[in-house]
Design a protein around this motif. Sequence first.
Motif, short mmCIF file in Angstrom:
data_model
loop_
_atom_site.label_atom_id
_atom_site.label_comp_id
_atom_site.label_asym_id
_atom_site.label_seq_id
_atom_site.Cartn_x
_atom_site.Cartn_y
_atom_site.Cartn_z
N ASP A 188 56.15 -32.21 -31.47
CA ASP A 188 56.44 -33.64 -31.65
C ASP A 188 57.81 -34.02 -31.08
OD1 ASP A 188 53.95 -33.88 -32.87
OD2 ASP A 188 54.78 -33.48 -34.85
N GLU A 189 58.17 -33.37 -29.98
CA GLU A 189 59.39 -33.69 -29.25
C GLU A 189 59.05 -33.96 -27.79
OE1 GLU A 189 62.50 -30.77 -29.77
OE2 GLU A 189 62.08 -30.57 -31.89
N VAL A 190 59.91 -34.69 -27.11
CA VAL A 190 59.76 -34.89 -25.67
C VAL A 190 60.34 -33.67 -24.97
CG1 VAL A 190 60.53 -36.28 -23.70
CG2 VAL A 190 59.81 -37.40 -25.82
N THR A 191 59.57 -33.10 -24.05
CA THR A 191 60.07 -31.93 -23.31
C THR A 191 60.35 -32.32 -21.86
OG1 THR A 191 57.80 -31.18 -22.86
CG2 THR A 191 58.92 -30.22 -24.77
N VAL A 192 61.44 -31.77 -21.34
CA VAL A 192 61.84 -31.97 -19.95
C VAL A 192 61.74 -30.61 -19.27
CG1 VAL A 192 63.68 -32.71 -18.38
CG2 VAL A 192 63.43 -33.81 -20.65
N ILE A 193 60.88 -30.53 -18.27
CA ILE A 193 60.59 -29.28 -17.57
C ILE A 193 61.02 -29.41 -16.12
CG2 ILE A 193 58.78 -27.62 -16.97
CD1 ILE A 193 59.07 -28.03 -20.02
N GLU A 194 61.65 -28.37 -15.59
CA GLU A 194 62.02 -28.35 -14.17
C GLU A 194 61.13 -27.36 -13.44
OE1 GLU A 194 66.26 -28.44 -12.18
OE2 GLU A 194 65.74 -26.38 -12.74
N ALA A 195 60.61 -27.76 -12.28
CA ALA A 195 59.75 -26.86 -11.51
C ALA A 195 59.76 -27.28 -10.04
CB ALA A 195 58.32 -26.89 -12.03
N LYS A 196 59.62 -26.30 -9.20
CA LYS A 196 59.42 -26.53 -7.77
C LYS A 196 57.92 -26.71 -7.58
CE LYS A 196 61.39 -24.55 -3.90
NZ LYS A 196 61.85 -23.39 -3.15
N THR A 197 57.52 -27.78 -6.91
CA THR A 197 56.09 -28.02 -6.74
C THR A 197 55.74 -28.24 -5.28
OG1 THR A 197 56.39 -30.39 -7.07
CG2 THR A 197 55.82 -29.09 -9.01
N THR A 198 54.51 -27.96 -4.99
CA THR A 198 53.92 -28.33 -3.71
C THR A 198 52.71 -29.18 -4.04
OG1 THR A 198 52.49 -26.38 -3.65
CG2 THR A 198 54.68 -26.14 -2.68
N ALA B 137 65.14 -29.29 -21.56
CA ALA B 137 65.54 -29.99 -22.79
C ALA B 137 64.31 -30.26 -23.64
CB ALA B 137 66.23 -31.30 -22.45
N HIS B 138 64.54 -30.39 -24.93
CA HIS B 138 63.53 -30.86 -25.87
C HIS B 138 64.24 -31.87 -26.75
CE1 HIS B 138 65.12 -28.05 -28.99
NE2 HIS B 138 65.38 -27.32 -27.91
N LEU B 139 63.70 -33.08 -26.80
CA LEU B 139 64.41 -34.21 -27.37
C LEU B 139 63.70 -34.80 -28.58
CD1 LEU B 139 65.05 -35.99 -23.96
CD2 LEU B 139 66.59 -34.41 -25.15
N LYS B 140 64.48 -35.02 -29.62
CA LYS B 140 63.99 -35.73 -30.80
C LYS B 140 64.34 -37.21 -30.62
CE LYS B 140 64.56 -31.66 -33.63
NZ LYS B 140 65.39 -30.95 -34.56
N THR B 141 63.91 -38.04 -31.53
CA THR B 141 64.16 -39.47 -31.46
C THR B 141 65.63 -39.77 -31.20
OG1 THR B 141 62.36 -39.87 -33.00
CG2 THR B 141 63.96 -41.64 -32.74
N SER B 142 65.90 -40.63 -30.25
CA SER B 142 67.22 -41.13 -29.86
C SER B 142 68.07 -40.13 -29.09
CB SER B 142 68.02 -41.63 -31.08
OG SER B 142 67.31 -42.69 -31.70
N GLU B 143 67.58 -38.93 -28.82
CA GLU B 143 68.34 -37.97 -28.02
C GLU B 143 68.10 -38.25 -26.54
OE1 GLU B 143 68.82 -34.06 -30.81
OE2 GLU B 143 67.04 -34.12 -29.53
#
Length: 133
Positions: free
Chosen positions: A101-111, A122-128
């Motif tokens: 129940d958190e927003v996740t920020v993922i970094e990846a190289k994509t094609t 990052a993993h963000l709770k409300t207001s972070e």
Amino acid sequence: SGEGTDTYGDRSCLMGDPLYGDDTGPMCFNPAKSWMLGWYPGGLATYDPSSVMYKKFIGVGEWSSTSPETVVVKIEMGEEDLFVGFNRKAGANSGNVEFSDEVTVIEAKTTTNRSGQSWIKAHLKTSETYTQS
């Protein structure tokens, strides 16, 4: 899917092997892997960091083909992009074990047809907030 220096350390994603088995519970892929797979038609959005975007997120376990909400946002950053999603612990993702129940920020190289190693930034709770450095 990694965290820190552990290439399989992202336990919020099935690719991080959080459940230590193939058939051990309902769990989904992280936003980068979901984007690469092309799942959730209509639930994917691309964001240009020079503009402003307002989106309502839903988790993958809440998505249906009639859902107007966003499941994954891809932020194009150049060589490695950011993928943002709501890691809702529900439905097909009810077996999730990390960052529920958190927003996740993922970094990846994509094609166009595959994603390399992804890393949770990052993993963000409300207001972070998260700022890419």
